[in-house]
Design an enzyme around this catalytic site. Structure first.
Site, PDB file in Angstrom:
ATOM      1  N   GLU A 161     -21.805  39.494  10.437  1.00 36.03           N
ATOM      2  CA  GLU A 161     -20.510  39.752  11.760  1.00 36.03           C
ATOM      3  C   GLU A 161     -21.807  39.916  13.092  1.00 36.03           C
ATOM      4  O   GLU A 161     -21.174  39.844  13.947  1.00 36.03           O
ATOM      5  CB  GLU A 161     -20.120  41.330  11.553  1.00 36.03           C
ATOM      6  CG  GLU A 161     -18.702  41.818  10.053  1.00 36.03           C
ATOM      7  CD  GLU A 161     -17.532  41.219   9.988  1.00 36.03           C
ATOM      8  OE1 GLU A 161     -17.618  40.583  11.751  1.00 36.03           O
ATOM      9  OE2 GLU A 161     -17.158  41.958  10.268  1.00 36.03           O
ATOM     10  N   GLY A 170     -15.575  42.117  13.017  1.00 39.03           N
ATOM     11  CA  GLY A 170     -16.261  42.639  14.657  1.00 39.03           C
ATOM     12  C   GLY A 170     -17.833  43.945  14.329  1.00 39.03           C
ATOM     13  O   GLY A 170     -17.871  44.755  13.107  1.00 39.03           O
ATOM     14  N   VAL A 171     -18.116  43.776  15.378  1.00 40.51           N
ATOM     15  CA  VAL A 171     -19.514  44.895  14.834  1.00 40.51           C
ATOM     16  C   VAL A 171     -19.036  45.791  14.558  1.00 40.51           C
ATOM     17  O   VAL A 171     -20.701  46.702  14.450  1.00 40.51           O
ATOM     18  CB  VAL A 171     -20.939  44.601  16.051  1.00 40.51           C
ATOM     19  CG1 VAL A 171     -20.242  44.920  17.478  1.00 40.51           C
ATOM     20  CG2 VAL A 171     -22.632  44.834  15.384  1.00 40.51           C
ATOM     21  N   SER A 172     -18.381  46.790  14.888  1.00 41.65           N
ATOM     22  CA  SER A 172     -18.142  47.674  14.619  1.00 41.65           C
ATOM     23  C   SER A 172     -18.322  48.184  13.384  1.00 41.65           C
ATOM     24  O   SER A 172     -18.418  49.697  12.530  1.00 41.65           O
ATOM     25  CB  SER A 172     -17.045  48.170  15.707  1.00 41.65           C
ATOM     26  OG  SER A 172     -15.936  47.728  14.043  1.00 41.65           O
TER      27      SER A 172
END
Length: 197
Positions: free
Chosen positions: A45, A121-123
């Site tokens: 990710e 996503g990086v979240s």
């Protein structure tokens, strides 16, 4: 939100808020959905952003490091995370760690990572990590910020410029994600990835 912020064009993340607590709770309640394959998926990710940057410029490099304490860092040589003046003498960064990537999170299957699972996503990395430190180097300034379970626990802390640009995401995966396993990192044609153990 300032008038300037209202005019900021939303591309990947909504600049209107810095933390989406409900989004982060949803990630934490569903680690098997958002981190299939565990830590290897979280690394992918992060690398996906470096790969996007590399594709836009024609080349790029990232270094994945497994640290003795079990944490992992992913550093790239891109332009760094977008940061903008807030009109009051301060800065606002694109809220990539604590809000949805609007392109992918609610659209599983829109883009696939090299492990065969959807990009979200990086979240998901921030939400599934006990702590995460985001270090950002841009031509207009460099800073670092710490998160715990996706929530910022420090302000943007300026750091000395070193003449480079890029982003480093250093994270300690939560126990629910499992042990550190490295992914196959050869899935992007424009990004060269080095692994340091």
């Amino acid at each position: 939100m300032t008038d300037g912020e209202a005019r900021w064009r939303t591309t990947t993340h909504d600049w209107a808020g810095s933390v989406d607590a409900g989004h982060l709770r949803h990630i934490r309640r569903n680690p098997e959905e958002f981190a299939p394959g565990g830590v290897a998926h979280l690394i992918l990710e992060v690398l996906a952003y470096a790969a996007e940057e590399a594709e836009s410029t024609g080349r790029g490099k990232a270094v994945v490091t497994v640290h003795p304490d079990g944490s992992v860092s992913v550093a790239d040589d891109g332009r760094g995370t977008d940061t903008r003046a807030d009109g009051h003498g301060g800065f606002v960064k694109k809220p990539v760690m604590s809000t949805k990537d609007l392109r992918f999170f609610d659209f599983p299957g829109k883009q696939w990572l090299p492990d065969g699972h959807p990009r979200r996503g990086v979240s998901v990395v921030a939400g599934l990590s006990d702590w995460l430190v985001h270090t950002n180097r841009r031509h207009n300034g460099s800073w670092t910020q710490r998160y715990e379970r996706g929530v910022p626990v420090t302000a943007l802390t300026p750091i000395a410029d070193d003449g480079t640009t890029g982003t480093m995401v250093h994270f300690s995966p939560g126990a629910e994600v499992g042990p550190v396993r490295l992914p196959d990192v050869d899935g992007w044609p424009y990004l060269r990835v080095e692994v340091v153990r």
